[in-house]
Design an enzyme around this catalytic site. Structure first.
Site, short mmCIF file in Angstrom:
data_model
loop_
_atom_site.label_atom_id
_atom_site.label_comp_id
_atom_site.label_asym_id
_atom_site.label_seq_id
_atom_site.Cartn_x
_atom_site.Cartn_y
_atom_site.Cartn_z
N ARG A 98 0.28 -8.14 -3.24
CA ARG A 98 0.44 -7.50 -2.05
C ARG A 98 -0.39 -7.77 -0.81
O ARG A 98 -1.56 -7.63 -0.75
CB ARG A 98 0.02 -5.84 -2.49
CG ARG A 98 0.04 -4.91 -1.64
CD ARG A 98 -0.15 -3.31 -2.31
NE ARG A 98 0.77 -3.18 -3.77
CZ ARG A 98 0.36 -2.43 -4.50
NH1 ARG A 98 -0.35 -1.64 -4.51
NH2 ARG A 98 1.28 -2.16 -5.65
N ARG B 219 2.02 -2.68 -16.08
CA ARG B 219 0.77 -2.58 -15.33
C ARG B 219 0.23 -0.96 -15.46
O ARG B 219 1.25 -0.05 -15.15
CB ARG B 219 0.88 -2.98 -13.91
CG ARG B 219 -0.42 -3.17 -13.07
CD ARG B 219 -0.08 -4.08 -11.85
NE ARG B 219 0.07 -5.46 -12.02
CZ ARG B 219 0.53 -6.50 -11.29
NH1 ARG B 219 0.94 -5.88 -10.32
NH2 ARG B 219 0.54 -7.60 -11.84
N ASP C 232 6.48 -10.83 -5.06
CA ASP C 232 6.13 -9.57 -5.95
C ASP C 232 5.38 -10.50 -7.33
O ASP C 232 5.91 -11.63 -7.65
CB ASP C 232 7.19 -9.08 -6.55
CG ASP C 232 7.04 -7.88 -7.35
OD1 ASP C 232 6.88 -6.75 -6.61
OD2 ASP C 232 6.58 -8.02 -8.50
N ASP D 233 14.41 -2.24 -3.93
CA ASP D 233 14.18 -1.54 -5.27
C ASP D 233 12.74 -0.77 -5.42
O ASP D 233 12.82 0.08 -6.08
CB ASP D 233 13.96 -2.83 -6.32
CG ASP D 233 12.91 -3.79 -6.17
OD1 ASP D 233 12.33 -3.70 -5.05
OD2 ASP D 233 12.84 -4.51 -7.08
N HIS D 234 11.96 -0.99 -4.55
CA HIS D 234 10.66 -0.30 -4.58
C HIS D 234 10.31 0.96 -3.93
O HIS D 234 9.40 1.66 -3.99
CB HIS D 234 9.69 -1.26 -3.80
CG HIS D 234 9.04 -2.16 -4.71
ND1 HIS D 234 9.74 -3.13 -5.56
CD2 HIS D 234 7.74 -2.68 -5.01
CE1 HIS D 234 8.78 -3.92 -6.26
NE2 HIS D 234 7.68 -3.49 -5.97
N SER E 147 -0.63 -6.59 -8.03
CA SER E 147 0.41 -6.99 -7.29
C SER E 147 0.05 -8.14 -6.16
O SER E 147 -1.07 -8.25 -5.66
CB SER E 147 0.84 -5.77 -6.56
OG SER E 147 1.21 -4.84 -7.47
#
Length: 800
Positions: free
Chosen positions: A683, A486, A199, A134-135, A681
């Site tokens: 991340r 965000r 995520d 999806d990203h 995020s």
């Protein structure tokens, strides 16, 4: 309203069979058909575990979050040994070892998670897992064109992820299938579930009564390998909802208001649990919206007690047997709601009947302004007077209810000939949502009224927006209204001057017909071409589609229960610039750390600043290439410059360039920063890249939860100032040397949570500062091994 720790009668009065402690304890069984087993929490096992927990706490009333969390403990007696009969001795104090039920990974973070998993040498995952593409889908011209281009651009990565799915028995949801959080809500989230997701907005699943926690890839590997996952027991923040939403107010306004109350740090260390009579008035997808954006207040996760709205949603998404099991476990033992008299560490009260729509931003999701005051605030702050674009959808607000409310506004405008004044983009959350709103005519209404309907993917929300109306290099400030979650600088379109104001899809949709930041659709009218004044009526929408959901195109749905295929080969070309096999980090030398300050960071430093997304997402599977973006968004405290650091001789470099230079010189480095470092995020590259480039310590005033954990997983040493004023005493180039690290390691982190650091200035003068750490025994093992993956690999090889 904010109150201190208090007991609240949050559980409905009910007759519940007490789980006896004798040999005659009732045995509960909550069966589901075979095809639902992998998607249903092991309720019988969890209730049995909860029986042990209740005995340890002397049957003290528990919150819902505690019930779900503690019932997933690997060994309740071990994790809760310090309880002494009270949850107060556990919350915020003790580390828990947990067995999650499921793992979900989005494509950008799944690459590194799977590359790490591959080093462990296992043939399959220990728990059900899924991959969601999806990203990496860029939004620009519309779903069909964008999807074709993005698949072609990212074919190597998608092929890698699909082959990993086939080899290890992981469900693969390919590009176009939808956004991870929407697919999880539709298929995997169920009351009582405990899930990890790579995520930060994984808590979206809490809208369906789950405990779903955003983590880095290394944490996901814990669950994928069956290694107990460690979490410091959160405190519990109760949010009492009273009244009922009406008019223009929506579930989004609950969390935008709460973010304004608590700020981006107010939820750190807490699980947010909603209760009160207002809860039963919300839809399941509305609760998911609230939980989704709970990530913006720093909360570990958020959750809701089991409601009839949950049952309705489970039935409509073809999970009626799971709904029946949830009904049974809640009726028999009250598992899916807080006990009467359960205590919360803090309580915030929100009256839904009085709640006004809010607009949050710019540049931070907690700057909350009621719509009635927004125009005046914008004028006072010098924000743009016009809005340049409106965007709705994303993982936060792409439900059928959201889309139908937006269409009700559009149809009002259409009926009087009113046209949008600014570009309008719509992002469906999943193929199921897209297909259903297409069948019901909603997409046709969007497109007839000028909207561009993008692919079922994250798109503009996470920086995958090929925006054409405003150049990325533009220095002129512009404002956009979005229903996203965000809004950090440059997040959406790569332009640091784009101000993203977060609000509900209703407000965004109304705004496209005005484009004026002073416009309030609740009170204001718009002049039509014939001179008449037009005022919108409050939006109307359906909680669930009256004709049910439809799946849509079959090619977007994976095999329901894939089995591992060991014969499948997962190939990574040594010449690839998108994927790179991992080399283990070196273990700790056994000596004190001596590091130079490479950079002193000023102000907000999110994971977007530390490891930028956007165009950099294509390198998520290539650690060396993506590391060239490390801290390029950070502001140098000493010069005010962005992405600029200075060598010991005064020569200037970009931040990653100096990191690389010092790594080649075998000069370990430390970054010093301010509050909530690593906000945003989940991340893990924000931790992987600093470690890869030779970093040893990150020293800050405070950390965001996920980022601190990610640093520990990669063998970094995260420290906080015991006295925040010491931040001002440190300069770039200073030498920081730990004094008692070896002692802390020898004591497995149990040394009082402090470390002394000797600071040597450039002129040779020295002084000591006191720093705090939160290292557990397991995290000490990660540090000694060089990373958590090294440690897990060592354990698995020893077992083999």
């Amino acid at each position: 309203m904010l109150r201190a720790r208090t007991a609240v009668n949050s559980g409905a009065a009910r007759a519940v069979r007490t789980l006896a402690t004798s040999a005659s304890s009732p045995v509960f069984n909550f069966p589901v058909p075979e095809e639902y087993v992998s998607r249903t929490p092991p309720y019988s096992k969890l209730v049995s575990n909860l029986n042990k927990v209740n005995q340890i706490f002397n049957h003290q009333p528990l919150t819902l979050a505690e019930k779900i969390l503690y019932s997933h403990l690997v060994d309740p007696e071990e994790s809760l040994a310090a309880a002494n009969g009270s949850t107060a001795n556990i919350r915020g104090e003790q580390y828990l070892k947990l067995n999650p039920d499921r793992v979900a990974m989005q494509d950008a973070s799944a690459q590194m998670a799977l590359l790490q998993f591959m080093t462990c040498g296992m043939a399959s995952t220990a728990v059900p897992a899924s991959i969601h593409c999806d990203h990496l889908i860029v939004g620009k011209d519309g779903a069909e064109e964008d999807l074709v281009k993005s698949i072609a651009t990212n074919k190597e990565v998608f092929d890698f992820l699909q082959s990993c799915g086939e080899k290890y028995g992981i469900q693969f949801w390919g590009p176009g299938s939808g956004i991870i959080h929407q697919i999880v809500l539709e298929n995997f989230s169920v009351p009582g579930l405990m899930m990890l997701g790579t995520d930060s907005h994984t808590p979206n699943a809490g809208g369906l009564g789950a405990i779903a926690i955003g983590v880095g890839g290394a944490d996901a590997v814990d669950a994928l390998t069956g290694t107990p996952w460690e979490l410091k027991a959160p405190k519990i923040l109760g949010v009492k909802l009273t009244g009922q939403l009406s008019g223009w107010s929506s579930p989004k306004d609950v969390i935008t208001k709460l973010a304004g109350i608590l700020t981006v740090r107010g939820g750190t260390g807490y699980i947010v649990e909603y209760f009160g009579e207002g809860v039963q008035t919300l839809s399941c997808t509305g609760m998911a919206t609230i939980c989704n954006m709970g990530a913006e207040i720093g909360a570990t996760t958020s959750t809701f007690p089991y409601q009839d709205a949950h049952r309705r949603y489970l039935v409509e998404t073809n999970r009626a047997p799971i709904a029946e099991a949830a009904d049974a476990v809640n009726k028999q033992v009250g598992f899916l709601q807080a006990d009467k008299g359960a205590e919360y560490d803090k309580v915030v009260e929100i009256n839904l009947s009085d709640l006004e729509p809010h607009v949050n931003g710019p540049f931070t999701p907690d700057l909350s302004t009621p719509i009635s005051q927004f125009g005046a605030v914008a004028q006072k702050e010098g924000w743009p007077s016009t809005v340049s674009a409106g965007l709705i959808g994303s993982c936060t607000n792409s439900s059928y209810q959201d889309m139908s409310r937006a269409v009700s506004i559009i149809k009002q405008a259409e009926a009087v000939g009113l046209k949008p004044k600014i570009p309008f983009f719509v992002t469906p959350g999943s193929e199921q949502i897209r297909a259903t709103i297409e069948r019901d005519g909603l997409i046709d209404t969007f497109e007839k009224n000028g909207a561009i309907v993008l692919a079922n993917a994250c798109g503009p929300c996470i920086g995958q927006w090929d925006r054409t109306d405003v150049p990325k290099t533009s220095t002129e400030t512009n404002a956009i209204f979005t229903s996203f979650n965000r809004n950090f600088r440059a997040r959406n379109d790569g332009n640091r001057n784009t101000m993203n104001f977060l609000t509900s899809p209703d407000m965004v949709t109304a705004m496209i017909y005005s484009g004026d930041v002073n416009y309030n659709p609740i009170t204001d009218s718009i002049k039509l071409e014939n001179g008449e004044e037009f005022k919108f009526q409050p939006p109307q929408g359906e909680e669930l589609p009256s004709h049910g959901f439809i799946k849509g195109r079959e090619q977007f749905y994976p095999e329901a229960s894939p089995k591992p295929k060991p014969e499948v080969s997962v190939n990574v070309s040594p010449e690839s610039d998108r994927l790179q096999l991992l080399e283990p980090f070196l273990p700790w030398s056994g000596e004190e750390l001596s590091t130079n300050v490479l950079l002193k960071v000023e102000g907000k430093c999110t994971t977007d600043h530390i490891s930028a997304a956007g165009a950099w997402l294509k390198y998520k599977g290539h650690l060396e290439n993506i590391s060239y973006n490390t801290l390029i968004g950070a502001v140098n405290k000493e010069t005010g410059e962005v992405n600029k650091a200075y060598d010991l001789n005064g020569d200037s470099y970009s931040i990653p360039e100096l990191m690389i230079k010092w790594k080649e010189e075998a000069r370990p480095w430390v970054v010093v920063a301010e509050h909530n470092y690593g906000e945003g995020s989940a991340r893990e590259h924000a931790a992987l890249s600093p470690k890869f480039l030779g970093g040893s310590i990150i020293l800050v005033k405070s950390f965001a939860r996920i980022h601190e954990t990610n640093l520990k997983k990669q063998g970094m040493l995260p420290l906080t100032f015991a006295d925040e004023a010491d931040y001002d005493k440190i300069s770039s180039g200073d030498l920081l040397t730990t004094v008692d690290l070896k002692d802390m390691i020898a004591k497995n982190g149990n040394n009082g949570g402090v470390l002394t650091v000797k600071v040597t200035k450039k002129d040779g003068s020295t002084f000591d500062i006191l720093c705090k750490h939160t290292m557990s025994k397991d995290q000490v093992d990660f540090f000694k091994a060089g990373s958590a993956i090294n440690h897990i690999g060592n354990l698995k090889r020893a077992q083999a």
